[in-house]
Design a protein around this motif. Sequence first.
Motif, PDB file in Angstrom:
ATOM      1  N   ARG A 186       7.076 -39.492 -78.415  1.00 11.39           N
ATOM      2  CA  ARG A 186       8.348 -40.164 -78.694  1.00 11.39           C
ATOM      3  C   ARG A 186       8.248 -41.679 -78.571  1.00 11.39           C
ATOM      4  NH1 ARG A 186      13.171 -38.007 -79.219  1.00 11.39           N
ATOM      5  NH2 ARG A 186      13.084 -35.787 -79.649  1.00 11.39           N
ATOM      6  N   ASP A 187       7.410 -42.135 -77.623  1.00  7.18           N
ATOM      7  CA  ASP A 187       7.260 -43.590 -77.453  1.00  7.18           C
ATOM      8  C   ASP A 187       6.592 -44.209 -78.678  1.00  7.18           C
ATOM      9  OD1 ASP A 187       8.418 -43.483 -75.039  1.00  7.18           O
ATOM     10  OD2 ASP A 187       6.551 -43.556 -73.866  1.00  7.18           O
ATOM     11  N   LEU A 188       5.589 -43.485 -79.168  1.00  8.74           N
ATOM     12  CA  LEU A 188       4.908 -43.969 -80.369  1.00  8.74           C
ATOM     13  C   LEU A 188       5.910 -44.032 -81.536  1.00  8.74           C
ATOM     14  CD1 LEU A 188       2.315 -44.686 -82.000  1.00  8.74           C
ATOM     15  CD2 LEU A 188       1.970 -42.217 -82.314  1.00  8.74           C
ATOM     16  N   ALA A 189       6.726 -42.991 -81.652  1.00  8.67           N
ATOM     17  CA  ALA A 189       7.709 -42.958 -82.739  1.00  8.67           C
ATOM     18  C   ALA A 189       8.659 -44.149 -82.629  1.00  8.67           C
ATOM     19  CB  ALA A 189       8.488 -41.641 -82.695  1.00  8.67           C
ATOM     20  N   LYS A 190       9.043 -44.476 -81.398  1.00 12.23           N
ATOM     21  CA  LYS A 190       9.968 -45.608 -81.207  1.00 12.23           C
ATOM     22  C   LYS A 190       9.276 -46.926 -81.555  1.00 12.23           C
ATOM     23  CE  LYS A 190      13.256 -47.743 -78.094  1.00 12.23           C
ATOM     24  NZ  LYS A 190      13.059 -48.935 -78.859  1.00 12.23           N
ATOM     25  N   TRP A 191       8.007 -47.036 -81.137  1.00  9.24           N
ATOM     26  CA  TRP A 191       7.250 -48.252 -81.455  1.00  9.24           C
ATOM     27  C   TRP A 191       7.160 -48.430 -82.978  1.00  9.24           C
ATOM     28  CZ3 TRP A 191       2.226 -48.991 -83.686  1.00  9.24           C
ATOM     29  CH2 TRP A 191       1.688 -50.273 -83.528  1.00  9.24           C
ATOM     30  N   ILE A 192       6.890 -47.325 -83.669  1.00  9.04           N
ATOM     31  CA  ILE A 192       6.796 -47.403 -85.142  1.00  9.04           C
ATOM     32  C   ILE A 192       8.146 -47.832 -85.720  1.00  9.04           C
ATOM     33  CG2 ILE A 192       6.457 -46.052 -87.249  1.00  9.04           C
ATOM     34  CD1 ILE A 192       4.362 -44.374 -85.694  1.00  9.04           C
ATOM     35  N   ALA A 193       9.219 -47.201 -85.218  1.00 12.23           N
ATOM     36  CA  ALA A 193      10.552 -47.536 -85.743  1.00 12.23           C
ATOM     37  C   ALA A 193      10.865 -49.018 -85.512  1.00 12.23           C
ATOM     38  CB  ALA A 193      11.602 -46.656 -85.075  1.00 12.23           C
ATOM     39  N   ASP A 194      10.448 -49.549 -84.377  1.00 12.88           N
ATOM     40  CA  ASP A 194      10.769 -50.946 -84.054  1.00 12.88           C
ATOM     41  C   ASP A 194       9.844 -51.949 -84.741  1.00 12.88           C
ATOM     42  OD1 ASP A 194      12.744 -50.034 -82.445  1.00 12.88           O
ATOM     43  OD2 ASP A 194      11.623 -50.262 -80.558  1.00 12.88           O
ATOM     44  N   GLU A 195       8.569 -51.597 -84.877  1.00 12.09           N
ATOM     45  CA  GLU A 195       7.571 -52.611 -85.238  1.00 12.09           C
ATOM     46  C   GLU A 195       7.020 -52.533 -86.653  1.00 12.09           C
ATOM     47  OE1 GLU A 195       6.744 -54.987 -83.123  1.00 12.09           O
ATOM     48  OE2 GLU A 195       7.897 -54.148 -81.454  1.00 12.09           O
ATOM     49  N   VAL A 196       7.039 -51.355 -87.256  1.00  7.72           N
ATOM     50  CA  VAL A 196       6.301 -51.212 -88.525  1.00  7.72           C
ATOM     51  C   VAL A 196       7.238 -51.420 -89.717  1.00  7.72           C
ATOM     52  CG1 VAL A 196       4.776 -49.716 -89.877  1.00  7.72           C
ATOM     53  CG2 VAL A 196       4.741 -49.575 -87.390  1.00  7.72           C
ATOM     54  N   ARG A 197       6.749 -52.127 -90.713  1.00  5.74           N
ATOM     55  CA  ARG A 197       7.556 -52.357 -91.917  1.00  5.74           C
ATOM     56  C   ARG A 197       7.059 -51.441 -93.041  1.00  5.74           C
ATOM     57  NH1 ARG A 197       9.798 -57.588 -91.251  1.00  5.74           N
ATOM     58  NH2 ARG A 197      11.197 -57.018 -92.943  1.00  5.74           N
ATOM     59  N   PHE A 198       7.994 -50.959 -93.813  1.00  4.01           N
ATOM     60  CA  PHE A 198       7.701 -50.014 -94.918  1.00  4.01           C
ATOM     61  C   PHE A 198       8.423 -50.501 -96.181  1.00  4.01           C
ATOM     62  CE2 PHE A 198       5.951 -46.290 -92.619  1.00  4.01           C
ATOM     63  CZ  PHE A 198       6.313 -46.572 -91.307  1.00  4.01           C
ATOM     64  N   PRO A 199       7.967 -51.593 -96.796  1.00  3.45           N
ATOM     65  CA  PRO A 199       8.676 -52.053 -97.992  1.00  3.45           C
ATOM     66  C   PRO A 199       8.644 -50.996 -99.100  1.00  3.45           C
ATOM     67  CG  PRO A 199       6.749 -53.461 -97.501  1.00  3.45           C
ATOM     68  CD  PRO A 199       6.787 -52.388 -96.462  1.00  3.45           C
ATOM     69  N   SER A 200       9.724 -50.914 -99.853  1.00  3.83           N
ATOM     70  CA  SER A 200       9.747 -50.016-101.016  1.00  3.83           C
ATOM     71  C   SER A 200       9.188 -50.764-102.222  1.00  3.83           C
ATOM     72  CB  SER A 200      11.174 -49.574-101.328  1.00  3.83           C
ATOM     73  OG  SER A 200      11.617 -48.631-100.383  1.00  3.83           O
ATOM     74  N   THR A 201       8.660 -50.023-103.175  1.00  6.60           N
ATOM     75  CA  THR A 201       8.146 -50.656-104.388  1.00  6.60           C
ATOM     76  C   THR A 201       8.531 -49.818-105.599  1.00  6.60           C
ATOM     77  OG1 THR A 201       6.068 -49.425-104.495  1.00  6.60           O
ATOM     78  CG2 THR A 201       6.048 -51.399-103.145  1.00  6.60           C
ATOM     79  N   MET A 202       8.613 -50.480-106.739  1.00 10.88           N
ATOM     80  CA  MET A 202       8.701 -49.751-108.008  1.00 10.88           C
ATOM     81  C   MET A 202       7.394 -50.037-108.740  1.00 10.88           C
ATOM     82  SD  MET A 202       9.139 -50.282-111.470  1.00 10.88           S
ATOM     83  CE  MET A 202      10.502 -50.874-112.432  1.00 10.88           C
ATOM     84  N   VAL A 203       6.671 -48.974-109.074  1.00  9.00           N
ATOM     85  CA  VAL A 203       5.382 -49.152-109.744  1.00  9.00           C
ATOM     86  C   VAL A 203       5.485 -48.579-111.146  1.00  9.00           C
ATOM     87  CG1 VAL A 203       3.923 -49.103-107.688  1.00  9.00           C
ATOM     88  CG2 VAL A 203       4.586 -46.954-108.743  1.00  9.00           C
ATOM     89  N   ASP A 204       4.912 -49.248-112.111  1.00  9.18           N
ATOM     90  CA  ASP A 204       4.975 -48.723-113.467  1.00  9.18           C
ATOM     91  C   ASP A 204       3.769 -49.149-114.296  1.00  9.18           C
ATOM     92  OD1 ASP A 204       5.695 -47.578-115.819  1.00  9.18           O
ATOM     93  OD2 ASP A 204       7.376 -48.919-116.250  1.00  9.18           O
ATOM     94  N   ARG A 205       3.014 -48.189-114.703  1.00 11.36           N
ATOM     95  CA  ARG A 205       2.006 -48.333-115.750  1.00 11.36           C
ATOM     96  C   ARG A 205       1.598 -46.910-116.142  1.00 11.36           C
ATOM     97  NH1 ARG A 205      -3.373 -52.306-115.961  1.00 11.36           N
ATOM     98  NH2 ARG A 205      -3.020 -52.797-118.148  1.00 11.36           N
ATOM     99  N   ILE A 206       1.515 -46.646-117.404  1.00  6.59           N
ATOM    100  CA  ILE A 206       1.105 -45.310-117.838  1.00  6.59           C
ATOM    101  C   ILE A 206      -0.423 -45.260-117.823  1.00  6.59           C
ATOM    102  CG2 ILE A 206       1.140 -43.650-119.733  1.00  6.59           C
ATOM    103  CD1 ILE A 206       3.933 -44.753-120.477  1.00  6.59           C
ATOM    104  N   VAL A 207      -0.945 -44.445-116.914  1.00  4.93           N
ATOM    105  CA  VAL A 207      -2.405 -44.344-116.731  1.00  4.93           C
ATOM    106  C   VAL A 207      -2.789 -42.861-116.821  1.00  4.93           C
ATOM    107  CG1 VAL A 207      -4.374 -45.002-115.301  1.00  4.93           C
ATOM    108  CG2 VAL A 207      -2.239 -46.284-115.088  1.00  4.93           C
ATOM    109  N   PRO A 208      -3.056 -42.366-118.023  1.00  5.26           N
ATOM    110  CA  PRO A 208      -3.400 -40.939-118.153  1.00  5.26           C
ATOM    111  C   PRO A 208      -4.738 -40.613-117.497  1.00  5.26           C
ATOM    112  CG  PRO A 208      -2.874 -41.923-120.302  1.00  5.26           C
ATOM    113  CD  PRO A 208      -3.029 -43.045-119.321  1.00  5.26           C
ATOM    114  N   ALA A 209      -4.951 -39.342-117.217  1.00  3.47           N
ATOM    115  CA  ALA A 209      -6.256 -38.908-116.691  1.00  3.47           C
ATOM    116  C   ALA A 209      -7.345 -39.275-117.703  1.00  3.47           C
ATOM    117  CB  ALA A 209      -6.229 -37.394-116.471  1.00  3.47           C
TER     118      ALA A 209
END
Length: 493
Positions: A208-231
């Motif tokens: 739980r302490d680790l979870a709290k540290w992550i909630a307080d300290e870690v950033r998780f920016p959102s992104t929109m990614v776009d490029r059509i890259v077929p296999a």
Amino acid sequence: MDRLSSATLHRLPAGIIKPDYDRATIATGIVHLGLGAFHRGHQAVYTDALLKDDPRWGILGVSLRSPDTRDALQPQDGLYSVTASDGNGHERRVIGALTSLTVAPEDPAGLLARLADPTVRIVSTTVTEKGYSHDPATGALRADDPDIHHDSLDLTHPRSTLGVIVGGLRLRRQHGLAPYTVLACDNLPANGHTLRGLVIAFAELIDRDLAKWIADEVRFPSTMVDRIVPATTDADRAEVRAALGLDDAWPIVTEPFSQWVIEDGFNGDRPAWDLSGAQFVRDVAPFELMKLRLLNGAHSTLAYLGYLMGCPTVAAAMAESDLAALVEDMMREEVTPTLPALGGFDVTAYRAALLQRFRNPALKHKTSQIAMDGSQKLPQRLLGTIRDRLAQRLPITRLALALAGWMRYVSGTDEQGRPIELRDPLSTRLCALADEAGPIASRLAPALLSLTSIFGSDLPTDPRFTTAVEAALNSLLTNGTAATVTQARRAAQ
Ligand code: CS2
């Protein structure tokens, strides 16, 4: 023929863009999880363009499952080519941003040690929708997922994306290091926010302490990614070999278009990706919604209905004029009104550009590739739009037909009676439901709609939704896909 590598790089013909920096001086500032074609044709290209001015951001590429990419690229010193083509011309470049490659299951503890290296500032992901170990309808952690269960008991040898991210963060905390930024680059709405919730929920299973540290300290920016890259196909390999005069075991063939919109919220330094064409913004949500609903929603529609009409690629599906028109109508009339206004953004031009991109004859983007993992894709691509329209009491005719296309597809046989190879984390359940119901819309539609992890509990009880989907499925099953698409088009005119 010789292989592309550091030793042969100088032999590339003129006109092929090569790394303009000394690879020996590049540090590893980014660990990327999910070393598929998309990462190598998108984020790695933006990063490569910056390394001359800022050598801190080389990428350690991590495959979470298969050794194939590492096996292909290791003998090439991590080098590979990216060919961007619109059917009229090519731009080719060799990317040097991958400083090393690793396969997580071969040495999970070694990977964690790399994550605890203070020069690493960013951990990014392209692990696809199913890599989030979440319930697609609610976004909640699936604690019953076998890899999550394993990692919650032994975080020193993680198997899941969440386990790797949390295992690395735990080590950094133990070593008194600042955390890295976690940068989600998958096609999920609010991908950073979603990943943050899952990482914290998973960490809570452990400490739980680790979870709290992550909630307080870690950033998780959102992104929109776009490029059509077929296999990549063998034909791509042969074409690239002829152009390079060298063998590239895993080249990328993609389109010229590329877009990356990134929420500007990192722990400390970040690469100046804006200098290579990305956009840093305060709020990514409107961009993500627009891309997921217009591009990916249309893609899935073309994939299911196109496949059933016998079209192997997206370009072939777009050549079916009624299907192309149906998708265009869906985008304009049913999807666009659900999107928030993006000040100064020309959505009409965006839609027109998408249709043009889908028609790109240089991309052999298989409908069967996009059709994969529908259970994980439908919620953000089609169902969110449907919910918004139902809330506003608006019709959902074409969206319902797209969804019925998925139902017809997962029923397991095509219109010629040939089996359809279903690739989906829920494939066993989907096949069982489809087999039990048989090809009868009034049985098949309710059977599939009972999957609350896809449809939630609201949609299956809304008669406006169930009636529209069942009617569309009935027409697909009795009249066939081509006739149903043509009828839907005529009815709209
Ligand atoms: C596609 C996407 O495979 C799929 O499901 O819809 O990979 C699509 O090509 C990308 O999101 C384009 O940015």
